[in-house]
Design an enzyme around this catalytic site. Structure first.
Site, PDB file in Angstrom:
ATOM      1  N   PRO A  40      -1.253   6.513 -26.099  1.00 40.58           N
ATOM      2  CA  PRO A  40      -0.545   6.012 -27.286  1.00 40.58           C
ATOM      3  C   PRO A  40       0.939   5.826 -26.966  1.00 40.58           C
ATOM      4  O   PRO A  40       1.471   6.445 -26.046  1.00 40.58           O
ATOM      5  CB  PRO A  40      -0.728   7.136 -28.318  1.00 40.58           C
ATOM      6  CG  PRO A  40      -1.766   8.039 -27.766  1.00 40.58           C
ATOM      7  CD  PRO A  40      -1.761   7.876 -26.284  1.00 40.58           C
ATOM      8  N   THR A  86      -4.557   5.266 -18.048  1.00 42.43           N
ATOM      9  CA  THR A  86      -3.521   4.544 -17.315  1.00 42.43           C
ATOM     10  C   THR A  86      -2.185   5.282 -17.375  1.00 42.43           C
ATOM     11  O   THR A  86      -1.964   6.152 -18.216  1.00 42.43           O
ATOM     12  CB  THR A  86      -3.330   3.121 -17.873  1.00 42.43           C
ATOM     13  OG1 THR A  86      -2.818   3.209 -19.210  1.00 42.43           O
ATOM     14  CG2 THR A  86      -4.631   2.351 -17.876  1.00 42.43           C
ATOM     15  N   GLN A 134     -10.351  -5.217 -10.173  1.00 39.11           N
ATOM     16  CA  GLN A 134      -9.685  -5.890 -11.280  1.00 39.11           C
ATOM     17  C   GLN A 134     -10.736  -6.660 -12.083  1.00 39.11           C
ATOM     18  O   GLN A 134     -11.825  -6.969 -11.578  1.00 39.11           O
ATOM     19  CB  GLN A 134      -8.648  -6.860 -10.741  1.00 39.11           C
ATOM     20  CG  GLN A 134      -7.779  -7.526 -11.808  1.00 39.11           C
ATOM     21  CD  GLN A 134      -6.891  -8.608 -11.236  1.00 39.11           C
ATOM     22  OE1 GLN A 134      -7.394  -9.584 -10.683  1.00 39.11           O
ATOM     23  NE2 GLN A 134      -5.582  -8.439 -11.342  1.00 39.11           N
ATOM     24  N   ASP A 142       2.789  -2.388 -10.978  1.00 39.55           N
ATOM     25  CA  ASP A 142       3.403  -3.710 -11.096  1.00 39.55           C
ATOM     26  C   ASP A 142       4.910  -3.651 -10.910  1.00 39.55           C
ATOM     27  O   ASP A 142       5.520  -2.578 -10.964  1.00 39.55           O
ATOM     28  CB  ASP A 142       3.095  -4.307 -12.470  1.00 39.55           C
ATOM     29  CG  ASP A 142       1.602  -4.495 -12.693  1.00 39.55           C
ATOM     30  OD1 ASP A 142       0.901  -4.829 -11.721  1.00 39.55           O
ATOM     31  OD2 ASP A 142       1.142  -4.292 -13.834  1.00 39.55           O
ATOM     32  N   ALA A 195       0.186   1.344  -1.935  1.00 39.95           N
ATOM     33  CA  ALA A 195      -0.834   2.291  -2.372  1.00 39.95           C
ATOM     34  C   ALA A 195      -1.427   3.052  -1.183  1.00 39.95           C
ATOM     35  O   ALA A 195      -1.829   4.214  -1.318  1.00 39.95           O
ATOM     36  CB  ALA A 195      -1.935   1.560  -3.132  1.00 39.95           C
ATOM     37  N   LYS A 226      -6.583   1.079   2.880  1.00 41.28           N
ATOM     38  CA  LYS A 226      -6.599   2.133   1.860  1.00 41.28           C
ATOM     39  C   LYS A 226      -7.817   3.037   2.030  1.00 41.28           C
ATOM     40  O   LYS A 226      -7.716   4.271   1.883  1.00 41.28           O
ATOM     41  CB  LYS A 226      -6.569   1.520   0.454  1.00 41.28           C
ATOM     42  CG  LYS A 226      -5.251   0.861   0.087  1.00 41.28           C
ATOM     43  CD  LYS A 226      -5.163   0.489  -1.388  1.00 41.28           C
ATOM     44  CE  LYS A 226      -5.881  -0.782  -1.700  1.00 41.28           C
ATOM     45  NZ  LYS A 226      -5.604  -1.274  -3.092  1.00 41.28           N
ATOM     46  N   ASP A 240      -6.217  -9.769   1.912  1.00 42.48           N
ATOM     47  CA  ASP A 240      -6.254  -8.721   0.894  1.00 42.48           C
ATOM     48  C   ASP A 240      -7.312  -7.679   1.231  1.00 42.48           C
ATOM     49  O   ASP A 240      -7.107  -6.481   1.024  1.00 42.48           O
ATOM     50  CB  ASP A 240      -6.528  -9.353  -0.470  1.00 42.48           C
ATOM     51  CG  ASP A 240      -6.116  -8.455  -1.627  1.00 42.48           C
ATOM     52  OD1 ASP A 240      -5.141  -7.689  -1.471  1.00 42.48           O
ATOM     53  OD2 ASP A 240      -6.757  -8.517  -2.682  1.00 42.48           O
ATOM     54  N   GLU A 247     -11.755   2.700 -19.580  1.00 39.60           N
ATOM     55  CA  GLU A 247     -10.354   3.021 -19.338  1.00 39.60           C
ATOM     56  C   GLU A 247      -9.580   2.878 -20.635  1.00 39.60           C
ATOM     57  O   GLU A 247      -9.795   1.939 -21.398  1.00 39.60           O
ATOM     58  CB  GLU A 247      -9.804   2.065 -18.276  1.00 39.60           C
ATOM     59  CG  GLU A 247      -8.330   2.227 -17.948  1.00 39.60           C
ATOM     60  CD  GLU A 247      -7.907   1.284 -16.847  1.00 39.60           C
ATOM     61  OE1 GLU A 247      -8.514   1.350 -15.753  1.00 39.60           O
ATOM     62  OE2 GLU A 247      -6.995   0.465 -17.074  1.00 39.60           O
ATOM     63  N   HIS A 298      -5.434 -10.075  -4.656  1.00 41.43           N
ATOM     64  CA  HIS A 298      -4.219  -9.667  -5.348  1.00 41.43           C
ATOM     65  C   HIS A 298      -3.291 -10.867  -5.468  1.00 41.43           C
ATOM     66  O   HIS A 298      -3.230 -11.715  -4.565  1.00 41.43           O
ATOM     67  CB  HIS A 298      -3.533  -8.537  -4.568  1.00 41.43           C
ATOM     68  CG  HIS A 298      -2.399  -7.893  -5.302  1.00 41.43           C
ATOM     69  ND1 HIS A 298      -1.128  -8.419  -5.304  1.00 41.43           N
ATOM     70  CD2 HIS A 298      -2.344  -6.780  -6.067  1.00 41.43           C
ATOM     71  CE1 HIS A 298      -0.334  -7.652  -6.034  1.00 41.43           C
ATOM     72  NE2 HIS A 298      -1.047  -6.651  -6.507  1.00 41.43           N
TER      73      HIS A 298
END
Length: 317
Positions: free
Chosen positions: A23, A50, A210, A126, A144, A199, A192, A19, A183
């Site tokens: 820039p 991302t 994560q 976030d 999500a 989902k 969680d 990942e 989470h």
């Protein structure tokens, strides 16, 4: 090709992916190419890119400060298109709830469809820096799960304000996030996992976790997920420690535990060059154990730097 198809085609072989972050605004994409080039010899089936959510800046004018919204790292879809063209590799843009309305999300997905991008990563995102808790964007999604539903609806020809019957509808493979140590906002791991199941039931096709540093927590997470009926591929997300301040930063930001052996090894380092090597060595051993366990793919959080990821991949692939 879809992520799930890449996994099936590998026929049990563990794949390599990574990942990157776009820039900063005003920077050249060449620096990104320079860090991606050394990793392409390991044949990643895809590269994740991302997405930066909005943030506030204060601009002085006539002695007063005016609050404006900006994005430090825009251009996710454009970068995905550039990498896809340059390297002939699948690219996966991250699609966020935070900072985007449902209409903006639909436009982004249409752009992806036009560009032949077949995979997207659906994330809540976030909270903004000045907020303690996540607040949904007005006109956007709160969870999500709802974002996954919008993407899946679009694949069925159901857009926000109309249904379009067409043989050229999008057919996205949807990834979502999983948390081996739960989470940070979840009251328990079981709670969680129930949200993760929602989902998947909404249409998610695979899970990327994560970062974690203790493989036993990943294995326990996978077993619990399977026992709840989560049967999509679960891909471990891995990050090598690179600087000494990660000892405080990673647990604080991501609410994860670091194994005592790793903490002691990093703490005994004289400088960040030594820390970087400790991170590489730990990550190699961690990755070997995961690979031996038959994980479908090892996904590395490179943060745009490739030297340590290359050292790890060279020992494994």
């Amino acid at each position: 090709m879809k992520v799930t198809d890449h996994i099936k085609k590998a026929n049990g072989k563990t794949l390599f992916s990574f990942e990157i972050i776009p820039p900063q605004k005003g920077k050249s994409i060449q620096e990104l190419y320079d860090n991606i080039d050394p990793l392409m010899e390991f044949n990643p089936p895809f590269i994740d890119v991302t997405t930066s959510r909005e943030e506030f800046v204060y601009i002085e004018k006539d002695g007063l400060y005016d609050r404006k919204i900006t994005r430090m790292r825009p251009g996710t879809v454009g970068i995905c298109a550039a990498l896809k063209h340059k390297y002939d590799v699948d690219t996966i843009p991250h699609v966020l709830c935070g900072g985007f309305t449902k209409e903006e999300t639909e436009y982004l997905l249409v752009d992806c469809q036009y560009l032949g991008i077949e995979n997207v990563m659906a994330l809540r995102g976030d909270a903004m820096k000045h907020e303690r808790y996540f607040k949904p964007t007005e006109g956007g999604h709160n969870y999500a799960t709802d974002l996954v539903k919008q993407i899946r609806n679009m694949c069925d020809g159901k857009y926000l304000h109309e249904t379009i019957e067409s043989s050229n509808c999008s057919d996205f493979c949807i990834g979502v996030a999983g948390y081996p140590e739960k989470h940070l906002e979840a009251p328990s791991l079981d709670f969680d996992l129930k949200k993760l199941k929602e989902k998947v039931d909404a249409g998610a096709d695979y899970i990327v976790t994560q970062m974690f540093f203790d493989n036993s927590k990943f294995f326990e997470f996978v077993e619990k997920a399977k026992s709840m009926g989560i049967n999509v591929p679960i891909i471990p997300g891995i990050k090598p420690i690179a600087v000494k301040k990660h000892l405080q930063l990673l647990p604080q930001v991501f609410k994860i535990d670091l194994p005592e052996d790793l903490v002691n090894a990093v703490d005994n380092c004289k400088n960040n060059k030594e820390v970087r090597q400790v991170g590489i060595d730990w990550c190699i051993q961690q990755s070997k154990e995961l690979k031996d366990a038959g994980v479908p793919l090892l996904h590395y959080y490179s943060m745009g730097k490739s030297d340590n990821i290359k050292a790890i991949a060279s020992a494994l692939f």
